[in-house]
Design an enzyme around this catalytic site. Structure first.
Site, PDB file in Angstrom:
ATOM      1  N   SER A  61       0.791  -1.216   0.000  1.00  0.00           N
ATOM      2  CA  SER A  61       0.000   0.000   0.000  1.00  0.00           C
ATOM      3  C   SER A  61       0.833   1.280   0.000  1.00  0.00           C
ATOM      4  O   SER A  61       0.351   2.318  -0.463  1.00  0.00           O
ATOM      5  CB  SER A  61      -0.932   0.007   1.218  1.00  0.00           C
ATOM      6  OG  SER A  61      -0.176   0.035   2.417  1.00  0.00           O
ATOM      7  N   SER A  85       3.473  -4.069   2.869  1.00  0.00           N
ATOM      8  CA  SER A  85       3.148  -2.793   2.232  1.00  0.00           C
ATOM      9  C   SER A  85       4.326  -1.841   2.052  1.00  0.00           C
ATOM     10  O   SER A  85       4.195  -0.830   1.355  1.00  0.00           O
ATOM     11  CB  SER A  85       2.056  -2.065   3.025  1.00  0.00           C
ATOM     12  OG  SER A  85       0.804  -2.625   2.731  1.00  0.00           O
TER      13      SER A  85
END
EC number: 6.3.5.7
Lengths: 393, 483
Positions: A61, A85
């Site tokens: 992310s 992430s």
């Protein structure tokens, strides 16, 4: 949901960096609430990978952070790593991405996704920059209840420093999966290099690792459904107009309008995992599997896990080395035409480090590819040393 | 009653009297303007984290020790999820899977009832005690609900009893006893009207399904609601209905259905993923037990026994007012005895009935001043009428905050000229006048009806306004009547 929200206070990591004279130049794009692996789930639109002509995923992310470092907007960026992430975007953007041992860097001020896994991570083009920032941030913070206590920090600090010479490096048999030929080649190349530098390579096994991905998708959405329950639009954040008048609704329209599709998917999954009917069979079992995974890693590593009070038999492996992702980054076109669930498997080689709380770094090796170095809990320096020995090529 | 068997269990929430909240360093305050005691954590802002206040633990452990519970060596916290404006985070931190204390008891004894006779001792078993967060307060103003976050995250203990209470009255007595105990230990102020202590009751009849009645804001509401619910269930049973488990409200007269089992909420309990496990040293409970003051039952035992011999009802009044008053009593009793006071019963009698019974003020005379008054009366230096006047005067000074250290009993006696006068010609003159004005009574006395003197005594006392003691007046009257 928080598009126009401005925090009235500063996170511990930002304060520490400012105090050390770092210049903060801005906030980076990311997947909403850190849920996503391609940075396509952002209310600001997707981030593009600066290495590719064709619109390509920078990973998620923390894709904006990786892209900013790769594009040389900045020397260092922060991200959070709950299931990969920081490392996955680092691999896709060919930069370093480090997830330290859980609890070393304060999470105070970090928006929680799944806080038993959430770790602040560091991205940079040089290992020495990562180390520099890590040394600034590696501090006990009494405001974070999961911050490693000063006593155990001292135990770790007084442990004899292992020199990164003649190490026993493990390859997990569970990491030998179907992967792109260029990734396979990169892995083999790195292992050869390390052997040339006097390290030895050993195949090892963490049998329960095959359940790591399902375990991760039990635990993280469950915690997320709890953590994100506060976003109801009443005290701050976006609120749907229909919730303001007397339509007999209070939250549902706000949460339907305010959360993107991936967040909604994970919240529904997490809510189900915690429901009375599923708790025992799903969530509780996942916690048990997580414990077994941690124990299996402990049995592998030569150094003892300081979080385990009891004595146990340690192994003889110093660090593990394997790819970060099984493929180079996908194009946005491919992502848009695929099943969103498909990308969950991108995390297969990153989540075990989160479940066990281990330090892990993704080292760039060729375009859009990364190799990870994992170590025992608290062996962060060793992991960084090994990373520095691997050439980027 | 009616051959049906009642069983009640209670769930009591008690706010812990700590300076700061359970998981933040915000000050607790129960009378602050709305939303002025709210930290970023309390308002559930993104990125905030809980920090356990160990002072709450100290109070919770004190309660557990006083209630004879087994305390867990290590325990953790869980999240209970439900979305409501009074719950900013969308969950409450509580101890669902592992309450920190289990299996204690509190005995309700005959003497705990206002009319002790005929009541058996009931052992009320405590199933568990858990530590948890309080919610915010929702206030409804003209159809708009307003949320006050001051109360959010205040530390609570929730105490759950087994269904061991056989009558509505015993449940009321239990609640009162628990209030006194928690107040005594400084764990909770016990106030139900302000919501510092809140009681839910579970009622079952003839071992059938139980119904929970929520939000009872006084001891009398607890008693009345149980009685009403008992009667409702009997009515339903006798008319052939099946009692089903449900949650009910109380409107002051009747209980009414809030929701049934089908409407029960799935709270999606989850172990809190960031609060650390709390580990206690082995000796902690013993340590707390040792540092605890004598419990109300022990204090009561002491007060009703020699040398105090305080009447039970007065001893209970003292205890209800708190240890400050009990200690005052004991100090005064000691000083009274040391100064050669004889009739020691006046110490508790005057403290309970003539001080506590007369005023609400928290200001107190010193033990010295109060006891000096009783000694002066006991030694006949002043009449009881004067003593009562002086005490009233002291109450007045206390209420207007003028009870300064230079106020002594001697100074008051002198100021108001209340000392007992020597029997003198003036007394004889008044007595002679009274005899002359009441020839009937005088004649009755002279004809052998000795009781008739009391009428004359009363009249003389009234005329002299307490300047002379009754004994002085009586002897003067008797001397004059013989002539």
């Amino acid at each position: 949901m928080l598009r126009n929200y401005k925090s009235p206070y500063e996170s511990s990591v930002v304060t520490l960096l400012k105090d050390e004279g770092f210049n903060l130049i801005g906030k980076a794009n990311m997947d909403e609430f850190a849920m996503g692996t391609n940075n396509t789930f952002s209310c600001f639109g997707p981030t593009l990978n600066p290495l590719y002509e064709e619109p390509t995923s920078p990973g998620g992310s923390s894709g904006g952070s990786a892209a900013a470092v790769a594009a040389e907007f900045c020397d260092v960026a922060l991200g959070t790593d709950t299931g990969g992430s920081v490392r996955l975007p680092a691999a896709y953007c060919s930069v370093y991405g480090f997830k330290p041992s859980y609890g070393l860097i304060s999470r105070y001020g970090v928006v929680s996704y799944a806080q038993s896994l959430d770790t602040v991570g560091i991205l940079a083009r040089e290992v020495k920059h990562i180390a520099r920032v890590f040394h600034v941030l590696n501090q006990y913070d009494q405001r974070d209840p999961t911050s490693l206590c000063p006593e155990l920090r001292q135990t770790l600090g007084s442990r004899q420093k292992k020199e990164a010479k003649g190490l026993r490096i493990g390859i997990l048999s569970q990491a030998i999966l179907e992967m792109s030929p260029e990734i396979k080649k990169a892995w083999a190349g790195v292992l050869e290099d390390l052997q040339d530098q006097g390290h030895t390579i050993h195949t090892v096994s963490v049998p329960t690792m095959k359940y790591a991905l399902p375990t991760y998708f039990m635990v993280s959405p469950a915690e997320a459904s709890s953590n994100l329950a506060r976003y109801d639009g009443i005290r701050y954040g976006t609120r749907a107009e229909t919730d303001r008048d007397s339509h007999d609704t209070l939250y549902a329209p706000t949460r339907t309008e305010g959360f993107g599709p991936e967040v909604q998917r994970r919240l529904l999954l997490g809510t189900f995992n915690l429901s009375a009917g599923a708790f025992e069979g799903h969530f509780k079992k996942a916690l048990m599997v997580r414990r077994i995974i941690r124990d299996e890693f402990n049995a592998l590593f030569a150094s003892k896990n300081v979080l385990v009070e009891e004595d146990y038999e340690t192994g003889d492996i110093d660090v593990l080395v394997h790819p970060t992702a099984l493929t180079p980054p996908p194009s946005l076109d491919k992502i848009n035409h695929g099943d969103p669930i498909e990308h969950y498997t991108n995390d297969v080689l990153t989540v075990p480090a989160n479940l066990a709380g281990l330090p892990a770094i993704s080292v760039p090796r060729g375009k859009g590819a990364g190799m990870q170095v994992w170590g025992q809990y608290g062996d962060d320096e060793l992991v960084l040393s090994v990373a520095a020995q691997i050439s980027k090529q | 009653m009616s051959g049906h068997k009642l069983k009640c269990g209670l769930e009591v929430h008690a706010q812990l009297l700590t300076k700061q909240k359970l998981f933040s360093s915000t000050s607790t305050s129960f009378h602050a303007p709305p939303n002025t005691r709210v930290s970023y954590y309390d308002a559930a802002l993104p990125g905030t984290q809980p920090r356990f206040n160990y002072d709450c633990l100290r109070l919770a452990l004190t309660a557990a020790a006083a209630l004879n519970c087994d305390v867990k060596r290590s325990f953790s916290f869980d999240r209970k999820h439900y979305m409501y404006p009074d719950q900013p985070a969308g969950y409450q931190i509580t101890q669902h899977f592992e309450p920190f204390a289990m299996g204690g008891f509190l005995d309700v004894m005959a003497r705990d009832y206002s009319k002790p006779r005929g009541h058996p001792t009931t052992r009320v078993n405590i199933k568990q005690i858990q530590i948890e967060q309080d919610t915010a307060k929702t206030i409804y103003v003209d159809n708009v609900s307003q949320v006050d976050l001051n109360r959010t995250n205040t530390g609570l203990i929730e105490l759950v009893t087994e269904p061991d209470l056989p009558t509505a009255e015993s449940a009321g007595v239990f609640v009162k006893k628990l209030q006194t105990l928690l107040r005594h230990l400084g764990v909770c102020n016990g106030e139900m009207e302000t919501g510092a202590m809140r009681v839910d009751v579970n009622v079952s009849v003839d071992d059938g399904e139980r119904c929970e009645i929520k939000n009872l804001f006084s001891t009398s509401a607890v008693v009345a609601a149980i009685k009403a619910e008992f009667n409702r269930q009997i009515r339903d049973i006798e008319s052939g209905k099946v009692i089903s488990s449900e949650t009910r409200g109380w409107d002051g007269k009747e209980t009414w259905k809030l929701r049934g089992k089908e409407g029960s909420i799935d709270y999606r309990y989850m172990p809190d993923p960031e609060l650390p496990v709390v580990r206690l040293p082995d000796s902690i409970v013993e340590k707390i037990r040792r540092s605890m003051p004598a419990l109300p039952d022990q204090v009561l035992d002491e007060l009703v026994a020699a040398p105090y011999n305080v009447p039970l009802v007065d001893a209970k009044t003292l205890m209800d007012h708190g240890m400050r008053y009990v200690n005052f009593y004991r100090d005064s009793h000691a000083l009274f005895t040391k100064s050669g006071g004889k009739k020691t019963s006046i110490v508790s009698n005057w403290l309970v009935h003539r001080w506590l019974g007369q005023t609400e003020t928290q200001v107190f005379p010193s033990v010295q001043v109060f006891t000096d008054l009783l000694i002066a009366m006991d030694k006949g230096e002043i009449t009881s009428t004067s003593a009562k006047l002086i005490l009233k005067h002291l109450v007045g000074l206390a209420e207007s905050n003028e009870l300064t250290p230079d106020v002594t009993i001697k100074s008051i006696i002198d100021e108001f000229d209340l000392g007992t006068a020597e029997a003198d010609d003036q007394l004889d003159a008044v007595c002679a006048g009274v005899i002359e004005e009441n020839p009937d009574a005088a004649n009755r006395y002279r004809s052998g009806k000795r009781n008739a003197v009391s009428f004359l005594l009363g009249a003389t006392m009234k005329a002299t306004q307490g300047t002379y003691s009754p004994a002085q007046v009586k002897s003067a009257l008797e001397r004059l009547l013989k002539n």
